[in-house]
Write a protein that holds these residues in place. Structure first.
Motif, mmCIF file in Angstrom:
data_model
loop_
_atom_site.group_PDB
_atom_site.id
_atom_site.type_symbol
_atom_site.label_atom_id
_atom_site.label_comp_id
_atom_site.label_asym_id
_atom_site.label_seq_id
_atom_site.Cartn_x
_atom_site.Cartn_y
_atom_site.Cartn_z
ATOM 1 N N VAL A 106 0.851 -1.188 0.000
ATOM 2 C CA VAL A 106 0.000 0.000 0.000
ATOM 3 C C VAL A 106 0.888 1.239 0.000
ATOM 4 N N ILE A 107 0.633 2.114 -0.986
ATOM 5 C CA ILE A 107 1.393 3.354 -1.141
ATOM 6 C C ILE A 107 0.415 4.520 -1.071
ATOM 7 N N ALA A 108 0.794 5.570 -0.375
ATOM 8 C CA ALA A 108 -0.010 6.792 -0.331
ATOM 9 C C ALA A 108 0.755 7.893 -1.056
ATOM 10 N N MET A 109 0.021 8.677 -1.837
ATOM 11 C CA MET A 109 0.641 9.808 -2.529
ATOM 12 C C MET A 109 -0.418 10.873 -2.779
ATOM 13 N N SER A 110 0.039 12.064 -3.042
ATOM 14 C CA SER A 110 -0.901 13.143 -3.362
ATOM 15 C C SER A 110 -1.359 13.015 -4.802
ATOM 16 N N PHE A 111 -2.342 13.824 -5.143
ATOM 17 C CA PHE A 111 -2.899 13.818 -6.493
ATOM 18 C C PHE A 111 -1.823 14.252 -7.488
ATOM 19 N N PRO A 112 -1.654 13.542 -8.599
ATOM 20 C CA PRO A 112 -0.614 13.910 -9.582
ATOM 21 C C PRO A 112 -0.889 15.275 -10.213
ATOM 22 N N GLY A 113 0.181 15.945 -10.595
ATOM 23 C CA GLY A 113 0.050 17.235 -11.252
ATOM 24 C C GLY A 113 -0.033 17.108 -12.756
ATOM 25 N N GLU A 114 -0.715 18.044 -13.370
ATOM 26 C CA GLU A 114 -0.795 18.129 -14.821
ATOM 27 C C GLU A 114 -0.230 19.474 -15.254
ATOM 28 N N GLY A 115 0.210 19.557 -16.499
ATOM 29 C CA GLY A 115 0.716 20.821 -17.034
ATOM 30 C C GLY A 115 1.899 21.323 -16.224
ATOM 31 N N ILE A 116 1.863 22.582 -15.844
ATOM 32 C CA ILE A 116 2.960 23.203 -15.106
ATOM 33 C C ILE A 116 3.136 22.591 -13.719
ATOM 34 N N GLU A 117 2.061 22.072 -13.136
ATOM 35 C CA GLU A 117 2.140 21.466 -11.799
ATOM 36 C C GLU A 117 3.070 20.258 -11.763
ATOM 37 N N LYS A 118 3.319 19.629 -12.917
ATOM 38 C CA LYS A 118 4.232 18.483 -12.959
ATOM 39 C C LYS A 118 5.638 18.850 -12.525
ATOM 40 N N LEU A 119 5.959 20.151 -12.565
ATOM 41 C CA LEU A 119 7.300 20.568 -12.166
ATOM 42 C C LEU A 119 7.539 20.350 -10.685
ATOM 43 N N TRP A 120 6.496 20.476 -9.852
ATOM 44 C CA TRP A 120 6.703 20.313 -8.411
ATOM 45 C C TRP A 120 5.866 19.190 -7.807
ATOM 46 N N ARG A 121 4.948 18.610 -8.571
ATOM 47 C CA ARG A 121 4.153 17.477 -8.084
ATOM 48 C C ARG A 121 4.514 16.237 -8.883
ATOM 49 N N ASN A 122 4.100 15.085 -8.408
ATOM 50 C CA ASN A 122 4.317 13.852 -9.159
ATOM 51 C C ASN A 122 3.564 13.918 -10.481
ATOM 52 N N SER A 123 4.246 13.577 -11.573
ATOM 53 C CA SER A 123 3.517 13.449 -12.833
ATOM 54 C C SER A 123 3.000 12.022 -12.914
ATOM 55 N N ILE A 124 1.870 11.835 -13.529
ATOM 56 C CA ILE A 124 1.284 10.498 -13.611
ATOM 57 C C ILE A 124 2.199 9.565 -14.394
ATOM 58 N N SER A 125 2.896 10.079 -15.397
ATOM 59 C CA SER A 125 3.805 9.219 -16.176
ATOM 60 C C SER A 125 4.966 8.719 -15.310
ATOM 61 N N ALA A 126 5.507 9.578 -14.435
ATOM 62 C CA ALA A 126 6.592 9.147 -13.542
ATOM 63 C C ALA A 126 6.085 8.115 -12.538
ATOM 64 N N VAL A 127 4.871 8.311 -12.034
ATOM 65 C CA VAL A 127 4.276 7.362 -11.092
ATOM 66 C C VAL A 127 4.068 6.009 -11.770
ATOM 67 N N LEU A 128 3.553 6.027 -12.995
ATOM 68 C CA LEU A 128 3.333 4.768 -13.722
ATOM 69 C C LEU A 128 4.642 4.046 -14.003
ATOM 70 N N LYS A 129 5.685 4.779 -14.379
ATOM 71 C CA LYS A 129 7.002 4.157 -14.599
ATOM 72 C C LYS A 129 7.504 3.512 -13.312
ATOM 73 N N PHE A 130 7.360 4.228 -12.195
ATOM 74 C CA PHE A 130 7.801 3.711 -10.909
ATOM 75 C C PHE A 130 7.042 2.437 -10.537
ATOM 76 N N LEU A 131 5.714 2.490 -10.637
ATOM 77 C CA LEU A 131 4.899 1.327 -10.272
ATOM 78 C C LEU A 131 5.202 0.123 -11.165
ATOM 79 N N THR A 132 5.359 0.357 -12.449
ATOM 80 C CA THR A 132 5.671 -0.731 -13.371
ATOM 81 C C THR A 132 7.036 -1.339 -13.067
ATOM 82 N N LYS A 133 8.014 -0.496 -12.776
ATOM 83 C CA LYS A 133 9.360 -0.999 -12.475
ATOM 84 C C LYS A 133 9.384 -1.779 -11.161
ATOM 85 N N LYS A 134 8.720 -1.246 -10.136
ATOM 86 C CA LYS A 134 8.775 -1.870 -8.810
ATOM 87 C C LYS A 134 7.778 -3.005 -8.613
#
Length: 97
Positions: free
Chosen positions: A53-81
């Motif tokens: 079980v992992i907890a995280m905040s809502f992913p950022g879109e657009g400019i928010e991806k600069l300081w929030r998790n982007s959904i693509s980075a989260v998906l890469k992480f989950l797929t790898k791990k």
């Protein structure tokens, strides 16, 4: 008159290092006291509650991806791990496409 030699231009991964370092500092400031998951090339604002079980905040879109998790980075992480053995549940009131 002597001409100064310009340092060689950085390309590829070497050119991205200063940008990545700057974004890492911004993300750390935004995270505040929360711990960040920094492993391999990942720098995500998430926490393992248990091994499954992992907890995280809502992913950022657009400019928010600069300081929030982007959904693509989260998906890469989950797929790898976790391979294909994961589910994402949105427990917020926000909609995500």
């Amino acid at each position: 008159r002597r001409r100064r030699r310009r340092p060689p231009r950085r390309t590829g991964a070497r050119a991205q290092r200063p940008v990545v370092a700057m974004l890492s500092r911004v993300r750390s400031k935004v995270s505040g006291d929360r711990s960040r998951h920094q492993e391999d090339s990942f720098d995500l604002d998430l926490s393992y509650i248990t091994d499954k079980v992992i907890a995280m905040s809502f992913p950022g879109e657009g400019i928010e991806k600069l300081w929030r998790n982007s959904i693509s980075a989260v998906l890469k992480f989950l797929t790898k791990k976790h391979g294909k053995s994961y589910m994402i549940w949105n427990l917020s009131e926000c909609d995500y496409d």
